[in-house]
Enzyme design. Structure first.
Site, PDB file in Angstrom:
ATOM      1  N   GLY A 199      30.022 -30.077  14.797  1.00  0.00           N
ATOM      2  CA  GLY A 199      30.520 -29.482  15.891  1.00  0.00           C
ATOM      3  C   GLY A 199      31.664 -29.685  16.963  1.00  0.00           C
ATOM      4  O   GLY A 199      31.397 -29.777  17.416  1.00  0.00           O
ATOM      5  N   GLY A 200      31.466 -31.274  17.021  1.00  0.00           N
ATOM      6  CA  GLY A 200      32.521 -31.866  18.105  1.00  0.00           C
ATOM      7  C   GLY A 200      32.136 -32.829  18.309  1.00  0.00           C
ATOM      8  O   GLY A 200      32.513 -33.703  19.188  1.00  0.00           O
ATOM      9  N   GLN A 208      15.141 -15.695  -5.924  1.00  0.00           N
ATOM     10  CA  GLN A 208      15.078 -15.813  -3.713  1.00  0.00           C
ATOM     11  C   GLN A 208      16.052 -14.773  -3.877  1.00  0.00           C
ATOM     12  O   GLN A 208      15.178 -14.921  -2.180  1.00  0.00           O
ATOM     13  CB  GLN A 208      15.703 -17.630  -4.304  1.00  0.00           C
ATOM     14  CG  GLN A 208      15.121 -17.866  -2.497  1.00  0.00           C
ATOM     15  CD  GLN A 208      15.047 -19.430  -1.984  1.00  0.00           C
ATOM     16  OE1 GLN A 208      15.442 -19.456  -0.787  1.00  0.00           O
ATOM     17  NE2 GLN A 208      15.439 -20.563  -3.000  1.00  0.00           N
TER      18      GLN A 208
HETATM   19  N1  CAO Z   1      12.748  -3.906 -17.417  1.00  0.00           N
HETATM   20  C1  CAO Z   1      13.888  -4.385 -18.572  1.00  0.00           C
HETATM   21  N2  CAO Z   1      15.069  -4.857 -18.443  1.00  0.00           N
HETATM   22  C2  CAO Z   1      15.057  -5.988 -17.403  1.00  0.00           C
HETATM   23  C3  CAO Z   1      14.139  -4.958 -16.370  1.00  0.00           C
HETATM   24  C4  CAO Z   1      12.917  -4.163 -16.312  1.00  0.00           C
HETATM   25  N3  CAO Z   1      12.041  -3.935 -15.803  1.00  0.00           N
HETATM   26  N4  CAO Z   1      14.395  -5.915 -15.348  1.00  0.00           N
HETATM   27  C5  CAO Z   1      16.024  -7.306 -16.079  1.00  0.00           C
HETATM   28  N5  CAO Z   1      15.253  -6.710 -16.973  1.00  0.00           N
HETATM   29  C6  CAO Z   1      17.261  -7.363 -17.754  1.00  0.00           C
HETATM   30  C7  CAO Z   1      18.556  -6.895 -17.184  1.00  0.00           C
HETATM   31  O1  CAO Z   1      18.334  -5.806 -17.287  1.00  0.00           O
HETATM   32  C8  CAO Z   1      18.889  -7.911 -17.736  1.00  0.00           C
HETATM   33  O2  CAO Z   1      19.233  -7.463 -19.233  1.00  0.00           O
HETATM   34  P1  CAO Z   1      20.496  -7.542 -20.070  1.00  0.00           P
HETATM   35  O3  CAO Z   1      21.476  -9.236 -19.649  1.00  0.00           O
HETATM   36  O4  CAO Z   1      20.204  -8.053 -21.735  1.00  0.00           O
HETATM   37  O5  CAO Z   1      21.500  -7.089 -19.755  1.00  0.00           O
HETATM   38  C9  CAO Z   1      17.353  -8.708 -18.114  1.00  0.00           C
HETATM   39  O6  CAO Z   1      16.729  -8.663 -17.982  1.00  0.00           O
HETATM   40  C10 CAO Z   1      18.267 -10.262 -17.971  1.00  0.00           C
HETATM   41  O7  CAO Z   1      18.731 -10.129 -15.855  1.00  0.00           O
HETATM   42  P2  CAO Z   1      19.409 -11.898 -15.729  1.00  0.00           P
HETATM   43  O8  CAO Z   1      21.408 -11.934 -16.591  1.00  0.00           O
HETATM   44  O9  CAO Z   1      19.906 -11.053 -14.348  1.00  0.00           O
HETATM   45  O10 CAO Z   1      18.492 -12.313 -16.211  1.00  0.00           O
HETATM   46  P3  CAO Z   1      19.406 -14.523 -16.210  1.00  0.00           P
HETATM   47  O11 CAO Z   1      17.451 -14.766 -16.136  1.00  0.00           O
HETATM   48  O12 CAO Z   1      19.967 -14.335 -17.065  1.00  0.00           O
HETATM   49  O13 CAO Z   1      19.410 -14.594 -15.024  1.00  0.00           O
HETATM   50  C11 CAO Z   1      20.391 -15.703 -13.080  1.00  0.00           C
HETATM   51  C12 CAO Z   1      19.015 -14.708 -13.933  1.00  0.00           C
HETATM   52  C13 CAO Z   1      19.548 -15.735 -11.280  1.00  0.00           C
HETATM   53  C14 CAO Z   1      20.899 -16.325 -12.924  1.00  0.00           C
HETATM   54  C15 CAO Z   1      20.878 -13.612 -12.512  1.00  0.00           C
HETATM   55  O14 CAO Z   1      20.415 -12.610 -12.454  1.00  0.00           O
HETATM   56  C16 CAO Z   1      21.925 -13.742 -11.497  1.00  0.00           C
HETATM   57  O15 CAO Z   1      23.178 -14.907 -11.952  1.00  0.00           O
HETATM   58  N6  CAO Z   1      22.198 -13.307  -9.931  1.00  0.00           N
HETATM   59  C17 CAO Z   1      23.344 -12.924  -9.066  1.00  0.00           C
HETATM   60  C18 CAO Z   1      22.699 -14.312  -8.783  1.00  0.00           C
HETATM   61  C19 CAO Z   1      21.647 -14.379  -8.221  1.00  0.00           C
HETATM   62  O16 CAO Z   1      21.200 -13.388  -6.942  1.00  0.00           O
HETATM   63  N7  CAO Z   1      21.132 -16.007  -8.491  1.00  0.00           N
HETATM   64  C20 CAO Z   1      20.557 -16.426  -7.396  1.00  0.00           C
HETATM   65  C21 CAO Z   1      18.984 -16.037  -7.816  1.00  0.00           C
HETATM   66  S1  CAO Z   1      18.098 -17.508  -6.524  1.00  0.00           S
HETATM   67  O17 CAO Z   1      18.154 -18.734  -7.279  1.00  0.00           O
END
Ligand code: CAO
Length: 422
Positions: A254-255, A17
């Site tokens: 806000g008060g 999101q």
């Molecule tokens: N091709 C190949 N690999 C891909 C890819 C693609 N097109 N797109 C993503 N990937 C890979 C990434 O390189 C990553 O690989 P490694 O961990 O092996 O290096 C893997 O997919 C996982 O990515 P991620 O860590 O972003 O995904 P996750 O599901 O484990 O975590 C989230 C999700 C949201 C917790 C994490 O992305 C995060 O903390 N993001 C930053 C904060 C954020 O935006 N959070 C809000 C999300 S909305 O609630």
């Protein structure tokens, strides 16, 4: 229609999101947003909480309108090569992967600058660089806790006196909006310097930015030992003894004292309420509206300070006045007296609201496999531009088109399909 961001090309390497909300808004305003997704699965929200089998879920469609979708495995050498080409030709790359994921893919900020010194790299992370939690992955509610929103939302006593999460996406969409401001600022900066830059927004910081008045209250509490506009004042002063901002229920932040008050039908309708603010300057009109003109001159009520010890009695009197009025009837009376108030609207009422449909805030969009659905359109209105909201793309719908634009031949594109690079 020509839009201000026409000509700005954005690599949308975002998911869930926070990032998608940012890039969607930039797409509404004219940017060419190319969503890069993993072949086969794509953004996880495509399949989260699907209400129609095998059709992109509303979570996805409501955050990815007006974009193009390119599938690309950026861990394969050929996929990396395509991404490099895209970086050379684009203005902005937006990502919200977990900490370090982009670096592990080989796209460090140094490498991106090497490929395109004009590139603006915009990142969302849970915590800012250098923060002692910088390694954490973060979702919405985690950010609401880390940003102070949860400790200051909810009830201070009773069985439900626990830190509480807001339903509004303070951690996700709010962070995306901060990022959009950062990107637009960097675009203007680049017009002056010719150079791109990295724009980073953390979800924790974005929530803190919305908790400004609570940080104000913390400092006031430490100095004076109480917060006179909080519902604990003056009868429950023990809630101030630790000098930590207490949760204030539905009190105004806000008060101005305010509260959610029952209207006709509250016994059976969980949303038969209005929000009522006892705004200082509106005290006279409030007294006239609720049939208590004598309060206008009674020294026990004339100033906010004098009223605070009676605030429960004041709200009880207003509720007594409200008991034969629906929330809409009540607001129709109070608006004539210039009293700030609103019915507590449900999602059902918001989707059906004719004014919101007319302004485009709620809009009906067509989707290739879903049919029509309702989504939230631009909350920002312009005099010379009306953003048109189009349906979200199917997974990989524009892969061939985007690759052809990058100069790949039909044979090369076919080979990339066969090797599952796209
Ligand atoms: N091709 C190949 N690999 C891909 C890819 C693609 N097109 N797109 C993503 N990937 C890979 C990434 O390189 C990553 O690989 P490694 O961990 O092996 O290096 C893997 O997919 C996982 O990515 P991620 O860590 O972003 O995904 P996750 O599901 O484990 O975590 C989230 C999700 C949201 C917790 C994490 O992305 C995060 O903390 N993001 C930053 C904060 C954020 O935006 N959070 C809000 C999300 S909305 O609630």
């Amino acid at each position: 229609m020509n839009k201000p961001l026409n000509g700005i090309k954005i690599i949308d390497f975002t998911h869930v999101q926070a990032g998608p909300a940012c890039t969607q808004m930039l797409a509404w305003f004219g940017a060419d947003v190319i969503k890069v997704e993993r072949p086969g699965s794509g953004d996880v929200t495509r399949t989260q909480l699907q209400d129609i089998p095998n059709v992109d879920a509303l979570y996805f469609t409501m955050l990815n309108s007006n974009k193009r979708s390119l599938t690309l495995d950026t861990k394969k050498p050929q996929g990396k090569e395509v991404l490099e080409k895209l970086i050379r030709e684009s203005d902005v790359m937006v990502e919200n992967f977990g900490p370090g994921a982009l670096d592990r893919m080989g796209f460090t900020w140094a490498r991106i600058q090497e490929l395109n010194p004009k590139m603006i790299l915009a990142s969302v992370k849970g915590f800012s660089d250098g923060h002692h939690y910088e390694d954490l992955k973060v979702y919405e509610n985690v950010a609401q806790c880390a940003g102070g929103a949860a400790s200051t939302t909810g009830w201070w006593k009773g069985d439900n006196a626990v830190p509480t999460i807001s339903a509004a996406a303070l951690g996700d969409t709010n962070t995306g909006m901060h990022l959009a401001i950062g990107i637009l600022t960097a675009i203007i900066g680049r017009q002056q310097t010719g150079k791109g830059q990295k724009v980073a927004v953390s979800m924790q910081d974005s929530v803190i930015n919305l908790c400004r008045v609570k940080l104000r209250d913390q400092q006031r509490l430490e100095r004076q030992g109480f917060l006179e506009e909080y519902p604990q004042y003056p009868h429950e002063m023990e809630y101030f003894k630790d000098k930590v901002v207490p949760r204030g229920g539905n009190a105004g932040g806000g008060g101005q004292p305010g509260w959610i008050l029952k209207c006709k039908g509250w016994q059976t309708d969980p949303n038969a309420y209005i929000y009522f603010t006892v705004q200082g300057h509106a005290w006279g009109p409030i007294c006239d509206a609720i049939g208590k003109p004598e309060w206008k001159t009674d020294p026990a009520y004339t100033t906010p300070k004098a009223r605070q010890p009676h605030i429960d009695e004041i709200f009880a009197t207003i509720e007594d006045w409200l008991k034969d009025k629906t929330k809409f009837e009540a607001v129709d009376v109070l608006r004539k007296f210039d009293i700030p108030c609103s019915p507590v609207l449900t999602m059902k009422e918001i989707l059906a609201d004719e004014s919101l449909r007319a302004s485009g805030t709620i809009t009906e969009v067509k989707h290739k496999t879903r049919g029509s659905y309702l989504t939230v359109g631009s909350p920002i209105k312009f005099s010379d531009m009306k953003p048109e909201i189009t349906g979200s793309p199917l997974l990989g719908e524009h892969s061939d088109e985007v690759l052809a634009e990058l100069g790949y031949s039909a044979a090369q594109i076919k080979e990339m399909h066969a090797k599952e690079v796209i």
